[in-house]
Design a protein around this motif. Structure first.
Motif, mmCIF file in Angstrom:
data_model
loop_
_atom_site.group_PDB
_atom_site.id
_atom_site.type_symbol
_atom_site.label_atom_id
_atom_site.label_comp_id
_atom_site.label_asym_id
_atom_site.label_seq_id
_atom_site.Cartn_x
_atom_site.Cartn_y
_atom_site.Cartn_z
ATOM 1 N N ILE A 96 0.564 -1.166 -0.217
ATOM 2 C CA ILE A 96 -0.308 0.392 0.090
ATOM 3 C C ILE A 96 0.743 1.157 -0.201
ATOM 4 O O ILE A 96 0.356 2.138 -0.966
ATOM 5 C CB ILE A 96 -0.946 -0.032 0.921
ATOM 6 C CG1 ILE A 96 -1.928 -1.029 1.263
ATOM 7 C CG2 ILE A 96 -1.565 1.429 1.392
ATOM 8 C CD1 ILE A 96 -3.175 -0.925 2.140
ATOM 9 N N SER A 97 1.955 0.962 0.990
ATOM 10 C CA SER A 97 2.939 2.726 0.704
ATOM 11 C C SER A 97 2.901 2.464 -0.574
ATOM 12 O O SER A 97 3.302 3.980 -0.858
ATOM 13 C CB SER A 97 3.670 2.148 2.051
ATOM 14 O OG SER A 97 4.559 3.396 1.877
ATOM 15 N N ARG A 98 4.070 1.773 -1.433
ATOM 16 C CA ARG A 98 4.335 1.509 -2.081
ATOM 17 C C ARG A 98 3.649 2.395 -3.451
ATOM 18 O O ARG A 98 4.758 3.192 -4.091
ATOM 19 C CB ARG A 98 5.927 0.154 -2.457
ATOM 20 C CG ARG A 98 6.761 0.045 -1.863
ATOM 21 C CD ARG A 98 6.860 -1.734 -2.481
ATOM 22 N NE ARG A 98 7.018 -1.523 -4.293
ATOM 23 C CZ ARG A 98 8.571 -0.657 -4.024
ATOM 24 N NH1 ARG A 98 9.252 -0.380 -3.097
ATOM 25 N NH2 ARG A 98 8.625 -0.591 -5.103
ATOM 26 N N ILE A 99 2.528 2.249 -3.536
ATOM 27 C CA ILE A 99 1.799 2.275 -4.040
ATOM 28 C C ILE A 99 0.987 4.219 -4.312
ATOM 29 O O ILE A 99 0.899 4.519 -5.023
ATOM 30 C CB ILE A 99 0.041 1.562 -4.347
ATOM 31 C CG1 ILE A 99 0.122 0.306 -4.915
ATOM 32 C CG2 ILE A 99 -1.200 1.772 -4.862
ATOM 33 C CD1 ILE A 99 -0.914 -0.777 -4.364
ATOM 34 N N ILE A 100 1.535 4.435 -3.060
ATOM 35 C CA ILE A 100 0.452 6.088 -2.715
ATOM 36 C C ILE A 100 1.766 6.075 -2.943
ATOM 37 O O ILE A 100 2.004 7.188 -3.771
ATOM 38 C CB ILE A 100 -0.380 5.216 -0.942
ATOM 39 C CG1 ILE A 100 -0.764 4.939 -0.860
ATOM 40 C CG2 ILE A 100 0.036 6.833 -0.730
ATOM 41 C CD1 ILE A 100 -1.122 5.227 0.414
ATOM 42 N N ASN A 101 3.361 5.645 -2.717
ATOM 43 C CA ASN A 101 4.557 6.828 -3.249
ATOM 44 C C ASN A 101 5.007 6.165 -4.704
ATOM 45 O O ASN A 101 5.125 6.951 -4.535
ATOM 46 C CB ASN A 101 5.234 6.451 -2.645
ATOM 47 C CG ASN A 101 5.352 6.651 -0.762
ATOM 48 O OD1 ASN A 101 4.394 7.878 -1.041
ATOM 49 N ND2 ASN A 101 5.317 5.516 0.067
ATOM 50 N N GLY A 102 4.208 6.522 -5.344
ATOM 51 C CA GLY A 102 4.046 5.561 -7.311
ATOM 52 C C GLY A 102 5.482 4.925 -7.410
ATOM 53 O O GLY A 102 5.970 4.856 -8.441
ATOM 54 N N LYS A 103 5.918 3.926 -6.334
ATOM 55 C CA LYS A 103 6.856 2.928 -5.874
ATOM 56 C C LYS A 103 6.239 2.338 -7.061
ATOM 57 O O LYS A 103 7.250 1.039 -7.123
ATOM 58 C CB LYS A 103 7.751 2.842 -5.354
ATOM 59 C CG LYS A 103 8.079 4.446 -4.955
ATOM 60 C CD LYS A 103 9.012 3.731 -3.906
ATOM 61 C CE LYS A 103 10.101 5.742 -2.657
ATOM 62 N NZ LYS A 103 11.208 5.184 -1.557
ATOM 63 N N ARG A 104 5.021 1.674 -6.389
ATOM 64 C CA ARG A 104 4.493 0.138 -7.607
ATOM 65 C C ARG A 104 2.840 0.435 -8.522
ATOM 66 O O ARG A 104 2.078 1.763 -7.277
ATOM 67 C CB ARG A 104 4.258 -0.798 -6.383
ATOM 68 C CG ARG A 104 3.719 -1.891 -6.553
ATOM 69 C CD ARG A 104 3.810 -3.201 -5.712
ATOM 70 N NE ARG A 104 2.916 -4.006 -5.863
ATOM 71 C CZ ARG A 104 2.350 -5.271 -5.541
ATOM 72 N NH1 ARG A 104 3.607 -4.943 -4.229
ATOM 73 N NH2 ARG A 104 1.678 -6.427 -5.646
ATOM 74 N N LYS A 105 2.571 0.543 -9.405
ATOM 75 C CA LYS A 105 1.783 0.354 -9.847
ATOM 76 C C LYS A 105 0.707 -0.817 -8.917
ATOM 77 O O LYS A 105 1.075 -1.531 -9.095
ATOM 78 C CB LYS A 105 1.314 -0.534 -11.284
ATOM 79 C CG LYS A 105 0.382 0.140 -12.762
ATOM 80 C CD LYS A 105 0.459 -0.310 -13.595
ATOM 81 C CE LYS A 105 -0.785 0.020 -14.636
ATOM 82 N NZ LYS A 105 -1.103 1.075 -13.896
ATOM 83 N N ALA A 106 -0.545 -0.188 -8.614
ATOM 84 C CA ALA A 106 -2.379 -1.091 -8.369
ATOM 85 C C ALA A 106 -2.561 -1.472 -9.323
ATOM 86 O O ALA A 106 -2.955 -1.572 -10.452
ATOM 87 C CB ALA A 106 -2.597 0.381 -7.680
ATOM 88 N N LYS A 107 -2.756 -3.134 -8.767
ATOM 89 C CA LYS A 107 -3.477 -4.079 -10.007
ATOM 90 C C LYS A 107 -5.013 -3.619 -9.253
ATOM 91 O O LYS A 107 -5.575 -2.947 -8.656
ATOM 92 C CB LYS A 107 -3.311 -4.966 -10.009
ATOM 93 C CG LYS A 107 -1.096 -5.587 -9.724
ATOM 94 C CD LYS A 107 -1.122 -6.361 -8.539
ATOM 95 C CE LYS A 107 0.195 -7.593 -8.945
ATOM 96 N NZ LYS A 107 0.025 -9.169 -8.269
ATOM 97 N N PRO A 108 -5.992 -4.155 -10.176
ATOM 98 C CA PRO A 108 -7.393 -4.022 -10.793
ATOM 99 C C PRO A 108 -8.028 -4.810 -9.145
ATOM 100 O O PRO A 108 -8.665 -3.852 -8.400
ATOM 101 C CB PRO A 108 -7.785 -4.927 -12.201
ATOM 102 C CG PRO A 108 -6.372 -4.749 -12.848
ATOM 103 C CD PRO A 108 -5.686 -4.611 -11.970
#
Length: 218
Positions: free
Chosen positions: A39-51
């Protein structure tokens, strides 16, 4: 670069929503069953969120999932006003392939099977309460997408007032349960694609109500 910008938009939106609701990342992790690091990586733009991530985020935050898809940069087709889309299996399959976010097969037979499975349940006390309690909420979450919503509303009014024969109420009930449930042939998070199978389910049910012999020929 475009992907990074999209992810940042999603991160900003999630930060704002979590702040408004006073939800920590740890708490959000518990709510979604997604690890806090992801979640932290998604929020910080370091990981693309999956559907699947976006679906859980939307469910726990109680917001339309398409808002998160747009923020995450997924390219989704706009809804089509031509209702022929609901009557052409080839068109639906083509739209699915173009979406790039759904790789499973689309089958009329799978929808037919689901509808048949829901027929008996829709007439139980639990099934009736499910329809009466959750239909309006589901309509609001869809944003009243597509002409089939009006047809479903008509079915809901008749079902609620028990206007129809036993067979008609069974048919309408199964269509309403199909629409309400989150587990249908195509996930609802594929907005607006995820509602195409709901539209097909409505079409099949209307064929039954109209007494057509070849009821599953779309």
């Amino acid at each position: 670069m475009a992907e990074q910008i999209s992810e940042n938009k999603l991160g900003l939106l999630l930060k704002e929503l979590l702040k408004e609701r006073s939800i920590s990342i740890r708490k959000f992790s518990e709510m979604t069953s997604i690890d806090a690091a992801s979640i932290s990586r998604i929020i910080n733009g370091k990981r693309k969120a999956k559907p699947e991530h976006l679906q859980e985020f939307a469910r726990c935050l109680d917001i339309p999932v398409y808002e998160l898809f747009v923020a995450a940069g997924y390219e989704l087709k706009q809804k089509q006003e031509n209702t022929d889309i609901y009557e052409s299996l080839e068109s639906i399959q083509s739209t699915l392939q173009a979406s790039g976010v759904y790789n499973d097969s689309f089958s009329i037979e799978r929808i037919k099977e689901k509808l048949q499975n829901y027929q008996q349940y829709s007439q139980t006390d639990e099934g009736k309460e499910n329809i009466l309690s959750n239909f309006e909420t589901k309509v609001q979450k869809t944003g009243s997408i597509g002409p089939f919503i009006n047809q479903l509303k008509g079915m809901f009014d008749k079902f609620r007032m028990r206007k129809g024969t036993t067979l008609e109420l069974v048919i309408m009930g199964s269509a309403l349960i199909y629409f309400i449930t989150a587990v249908d042939v195509m996930p609802d998070y594929l907005f607006p694609l995820g509602y195409l199978d709901d539209a097909v389910a409505v079409k099949l049910s209307l064929n039954l109500l109209n007494g057509k012999n070849d009821i599953f020929n779309i």
